[in-house]
Design a protein around this motif. Structure first.
Motif, PDB file in Angstrom:
ATOM      1  N   SER A 187       0.827  -1.210   0.000  1.00 43.06           N
ATOM      2  CA  SER A 187       0.000   0.000   0.000  1.00 43.06           C
ATOM      3  C   SER A 187       0.864   1.264   0.000  1.00 43.06           C
ATOM      4  CB  SER A 187      -0.954   0.005   1.203  1.00 43.06           C
ATOM      5  OG  SER A 187      -0.263   0.117   2.428  1.00 43.06           O
ATOM      6  N   GLN A 210      -4.746  -5.317  -2.055  1.00 49.44           N
ATOM      7  CA  GLN A 210      -6.088  -5.758  -1.641  1.00 49.44           C
ATOM      8  C   GLN A 210      -6.116  -7.272  -1.377  1.00 49.44           C
ATOM      9  OE1 GLN A 210      -8.136  -4.153  -5.017  1.00 49.44           O
ATOM     10  NE2 GLN A 210      -8.827  -2.323  -3.928  1.00 49.44           N
ATOM     11  N   ALA A 213      -4.263  -7.981   1.877  1.00 45.77           N
ATOM     12  CA  ALA A 213      -5.044  -7.542   3.030  1.00 45.77           C
ATOM     13  C   ALA A 213      -6.138  -8.553   3.363  1.00 45.77           C
ATOM     14  CB  ALA A 213      -5.646  -6.171   2.768  1.00 45.77           C
ATOM     15  N   GLU A 214      -6.749  -9.129   2.338  1.00 43.93           N
ATOM     16  CA  GLU A 214      -7.774 -10.144   2.579  1.00 43.93           C
ATOM     17  C   GLU A 214      -7.167 -11.371   3.250  1.00 43.93           C
ATOM     18  OE1 GLU A 214     -11.062 -10.046   2.303  1.00 43.93           O
ATOM     19  OE2 GLU A 214     -10.833  -7.923   1.768  1.00 43.93           O
ATOM     20  N   GLN A 219      -8.147  -5.347   9.617  1.00 47.91           N
ATOM     21  CA  GLN A 219      -9.086  -4.288   9.249  1.00 47.91           C
ATOM     22  C   GLN A 219      -8.382  -2.948   8.989  1.00 47.91           C
ATOM     23  OE1 GLN A 219     -12.947  -3.856   9.659  1.00 47.91           O
ATOM     24  NE2 GLN A 219     -12.679  -5.837   8.676  1.00 47.91           N
ATOM     25  N   LYS A 222      -6.819  -2.967   5.558  1.00 48.34           N
ATOM     26  CA  LYS A 222      -7.894  -2.915   4.565  1.00 48.34           C
ATOM     27  C   LYS A 222      -8.406  -1.479   4.416  1.00 48.34           C
ATOM     28  CE  LYS A 222      -9.812  -7.598   5.104  1.00 48.34           C
ATOM     29  NZ  LYS A 222     -11.045  -8.351   5.438  1.00 48.34           N
ATOM     30  N   TRP A 226      -8.273   0.722   0.827  1.00 45.84           N
ATOM     31  CA  TRP A 226      -9.486   1.224   0.168  1.00 45.84           C
ATOM     32  C   TRP A 226      -9.574   2.745   0.243  1.00 45.84           C
ATOM     33  CZ3 TRP A 226     -12.178  -1.066  -3.334  1.00 45.84           C
ATOM     34  CH2 TRP A 226     -12.207  -2.466  -3.391  1.00 45.84           C
ATOM     35  N   LEU A 252     -16.100  -0.463   6.913  1.00 48.98           N
ATOM     36  CA  LEU A 252     -15.410  -1.491   7.686  1.00 48.98           C
ATOM     37  C   LEU A 252     -15.698  -1.293   9.172  1.00 48.98           C
ATOM     38  CD1 LEU A 252     -11.985  -1.423   5.804  1.00 48.98           C
ATOM     39  CD2 LEU A 252     -13.610  -3.333   5.807  1.00 48.98           C
TER      40      LEU A 252
END
Length: 424
Positions: A187, A210, A213-214, A219, A222, A226, A252
């Motif tokens: 990121s 992304q 992060a999944e 959180q 993430k 985003w 989130l």
């Protein structure tokens, strides 16, 4: 006999956009991870590799270059000092390379013992060392944001975190933390590309970040990815996509647990509203963002990337961006002064951006004298090396010439920018 140039290394560096200095920095960082001691290479050493004067670097350096490139030293154009059989070349054997990564003599001994398989336990201390490097990436970003070497280093460190996943055994907690750390680095590479207006590269980093992060389930990271995606689409002139991405971040559950995240999400929503010319919505959104920030506990643990920048100054910076985009020059100027008055000293990139925007707001109100003086206070290194600042100042110069053609301010600004080019 004149040494033959290492064309393979030069080609790889060109393909991956490494300068001699940026490659030296990447090698030094990896040597520190490998040996515990920061490397001492600089651009001169890399130029010696490229020229062929140094044909076969030492073992640790060859290992680092192989990990950076995904190629063997020979494929990178280096020439062994003497021909040896594959069986006698442990530095190119995958098993040997894993023991070198661990940097442990005991593991190397175990690997050499017949019938044994080297096993390394990866722990949170390994994660901690990578997270310290993340702190250094964040610091570089706030000082010199948008640079390719920051993007490359962050991307490389993301790969390092992933490689560590495969180098031994670990608990689920450690593996999740490694994925989160890799996502954090990716990121930051994404943000450096956004800040440098390399949007195609930013999108590629975003997609990988992304996915990581999944895998991590984290959180906070993430939210960062985003939220950055919203900023990316805003800079690309795609406000609908920007709003949708930022909504993912704002929805989130971390924003319900911690008002500080809710505050940042709301403030970035305000910037998107500015691009969409929703002027009437801006005061309410600003107040909601500030209220959430005021309700946030100071005792809550938060990630370093959030602590490093999110505060009242950055809230005013986003309000400045929103009002400037919406065409409310007076309110934009107010938020610019509030931002500049409270910026922390390490936020050098943010100061240059806010100052450039302040000059634009002053010029739009017809105050060419003050606007010119303000623009001239941007430091030359930011004005010439930061892509976003450079673009804003170019736009300022064009607007100044259109507003006051042939004026003293135009001549002063022209001379000032010429001095930047003469002394890069």
């Amino acid at each position: 006999m004149e040494s033959a140039r290492n064309e393979a290394l030069e080609a790889w560096m060109k393909e991956h956009r490494y300068s001699s200095n940026s490659l030296a920095r990447a090698v030094n960082s990896e040597l520190e991870a490998l040996t515990g001691k920061l490397g001492t290479y600089d651009g001169r050493h890399v130029r010696e590799w490229r020229s062929g004067r140094v044909r076969w670097p030492n073992t640790a350096t060859r290992k680092v270059l192989a990990d950076l490139s995904g190629k063997s030293p020979v494929d990178l154009g280096f020439v062994p000092r003497r021909r040896i059989s594959p069986a006698a070349a442990p530095q190119e054997d995958p098993m040997y390379r894993r023991t070198l990564v661990a940097g442990a003599v005991t593991t190397a001994i175990a690997a050499a013992a017949p019938g044994t398989t080297p096993t390394r336990k990866i722990g949170m201390s390994d994660v901690g060392r990578l997270q310290q490097k993340f702190t250094e990436v964040i610091a570089s970003d706030h000082k010199r944001g948008g640079q390719r070497d920051i993007e490359h280093l962050a991307g490389h460190l993301a790969d390092t975190a992933l490689n560590l996943q495969n180098s031994g055994i670990a608990t689920q907690r450690v593996r999740s933390s490694l994925y989160a750390t890799a996502a954090s680095f990716r990121s930051s590479a994404m943000w450096a590309a956004i800040d440098g207006r390399r949007f195609k590269d930013a999108i590629a980093h975003m997609r990988e970040a992304q996915a990581l992060a999944e895998l991590s389930g984290d959180q906070a990271i993430k939210f960062r990815i985003w939220s950055h995606a919203g900023t990316l689409y805003r800079h690309m002139g795609r406000p609908a996509d920007a709003r949708a991405a930022n909504d993912v971040a704002r929805n989130l559950h971390i924003t319900r647990r911690d008002p500080m995240f809710a505050s940042l999400g709301m403030a970035r929503q305000m910037a998107i509203q500015g691009v969409s010319h929703e002027l009437r919505s801006l005061p309410r959104t600003f107040d909601q963002a500030r209220e959430a920030m005021n309700h946030a506990s100071t005792d809550t643990p938060r990630p370093v990337w959030l602590l490093a920048f999110w505060d009242d100054a950055e809230l005013h910076s986003l309000a400045l961006s929103a009002y400037l985009a919406a065409g409310d020059w007076t309110t934009a100027e107010y938020h610019a002064h509030q931002c500049l008055a409270s910026l922390r000293p390490h936020m050098q990139r943010s100061r240059a951006i806010a100052t450039s925007r302040l000059a634009q707001a002053q010029l739009a109100q017809g105050d060419t004298d003050t606007a010119t003086h303000t623009a001239m206070t941007v430091k030359p290194e930011a004005a010439t090396q930061h892509p976003r600042v450079s673009r804003m100042l170019q736009e300022f110069g064009a607007a100044l010439r259109a507003t006051a053609p042939g004026s003293t301010n135009v001549r002063t600004w022209t001379e000032h920018t010429a001095a930047w080019r003469a002394h890069p």
